[in-house]
Write a protein that holds these residues in place. Structure first.
Motif, PDB file in Angstrom:
ATOM      1  N   HIS A 108     -23.967  46.929 -56.823  1.00  0.00           N
ATOM      2  CA  HIS A 108     -23.400  47.726 -57.899  1.00  0.00           C
ATOM      3  C   HIS A 108     -24.249  47.668 -59.159  1.00  0.00           C
ATOM      4  O   HIS A 108     -23.989  48.376 -60.124  1.00  0.00           O
ATOM      5  CB  HIS A 108     -21.957  47.300 -58.202  1.00  0.00           C
ATOM      6  N   LYS A 127     -17.149  50.591 -55.156  1.00  0.00           N
ATOM      7  CA  LYS A 127     -18.089  49.900 -54.282  1.00  0.00           C
ATOM      8  C   LYS A 127     -17.790  48.399 -54.236  1.00  0.00           C
ATOM      9  O   LYS A 127     -17.771  47.782 -53.162  1.00  0.00           O
ATOM     10  CB  LYS A 127     -19.519  50.133 -54.766  1.00  0.00           C
ATOM     11  N   GLN A 162     -17.710  54.667 -59.460  1.00  0.00           N
ATOM     12  CA  GLN A 162     -18.431  54.400 -58.223  1.00  0.00           C
ATOM     13  C   GLN A 162     -18.706  52.914 -58.057  1.00  0.00           C
ATOM     14  O   GLN A 162     -18.547  52.358 -56.970  1.00  0.00           O
ATOM     15  CB  GLN A 162     -19.735  55.194 -58.191  1.00  0.00           C
TER      16      GLN A 162
END
Length: 330
Positions: free
Chosen positions: A288, A222, A218
């Protein structure tokens, strides 16, 4: 020397478009970078190796944001620079440090992310905080060396109404175009290819290997989205239209006027507004590492919409006096 002027080029567009953009970027950029740096320092131990690059990214942004009030005054006064030749060069130098420093540190972040995902066993324990600091110093040095020749080109023009060029005066535009093309290749194209290579390989690994941690996936996706946004919106249009506009100025100097001159000029001014947005968008890199800042930034953007509307209506009262500009104001 006599300089050909291509009529029909809307020089007044710059004074109408850039001030509200600069005002918006200044407000959002300072707040977003402040929130981002605070979040970064609060979560420093989690990813301190990459955080060194993110910290330098924030420093580059703030360095440029502090010059924006002077540029707003410049355009509010119908492109009249009142702060002297030296400070004009310093202001433009800070912009270049921010632009190419941002690209450099985003490249470093991408390479580190690539190594952590594709070669985790090889780099485990080998990438230290000292390495990150050393690489950051090298990035600053490289960016400074690449930007330093720009300081030696003429940046101001005129006696009573002094302009502060983003590039240089028409007298030296041929040489500046050659310098700009080389600068674009080394400081923009090469980092772009490195980033594309890193994330191209990362994409293959993420799709083919199921053992990759979901959180890491993820964060990587991102960061990839943020980089695509920054390069497609801020960096690519600026470098394309900057060099096209310089080429247009060379042709104009040779007495060759084309119908597309105005389109290239307007596109370049829009790209100048877009490229300075990187100072407001770079804090997205902090996402992040900390999800909470997303909520804070969303609230900030909602308030900024009203500020932009007000700034645009206010600056609409400032119109350049027709016929006062005889050269490309860059």
């Amino acid at each position: 020397m006599n300089i050909t002027v291509c009529h029909g080029v809307r020089f007044e567009f710059t004074a109408q478009f850039l001030p509200p953009v600069y005002m918006l970027v200044f407000i959002i950029g300072l707040v977003a970078n402040g929130l981002g740096l605070r979040s970064l320092l609060h979560n420093w131990k989690k990813q301190k190796i990459i955080n060194v690059f993110v910290l330098n990214l924030g420093v580059a942004d703030i360095l440029y944001l502090l010059t924006l009030p002077f540029l707003m005054v410049y355009y509010f006064m119908n492109s009249t620079w009142i702060f002297g030749d030296v400070f004009c060069k310093i202001t433009r130098f800070c912009f270049n440090l921010n632009l190419y420093g941002s690209i450099g540190f985003l490249t470093c972040i991408s390479v580190y992310r690539y190594l952590a995902i594709v070669h985790p066993m090889r780099v485990r324990g080998r990438l230290t905080l000292t390495h990150s600091v050393t690489i950051s110093v090298i990035v600053w040095l490289l960016v400074s060396v690449q930007s330093l020749p720009d300081m030696f080109y003429t940046k101001t023009f005129g006696n009573k109404s002094v302009q502060c060029y983003d590039t240089t005066s028409t007298v030296y535009v041929e040489d500046y175009l050659k310098y700009s093309l080389g600068w674009t290749l080394t400081a923009f194209c090469i980092p772009l290819f490195i980033i594309l290579g890193c994330y191209g390989h990362i994409a293959v690994v993420l799709w083919t290997m199921k053992r990759i941690d979901k959180v890491l996936k993820q964060r990587s996706l991102k960061l990839l989205f943020i980089l695509i946004l920054l390069f497609s919106v801020c960096y690519i249009p600026y470098h394309v239209f900057k060099n096209l506009n310089l080429w247009s100025r060379v042709l104009t100097k040779q007495g060759k006027c084309h119908k597309w001159n105005n389109g290239v000029y307007i596109a370049h001014q829009i790209s100048r507004g877009l490229v300075c947005l990187n100072s407001a968008l770079n804090p997205l890199v902090y996402l992040h590492a900390n999800e909470n800042i997303l909520v804070q930034l969303r609230r900030l953007l909602q308030g900024a919409r009203q500020m932009f509307t007000w700034a645009q209506s206010w600056t609409s009262t400032f119109h350049p006096v027709p016929g006062t500009q005889t050269t490309y104001e860059l």
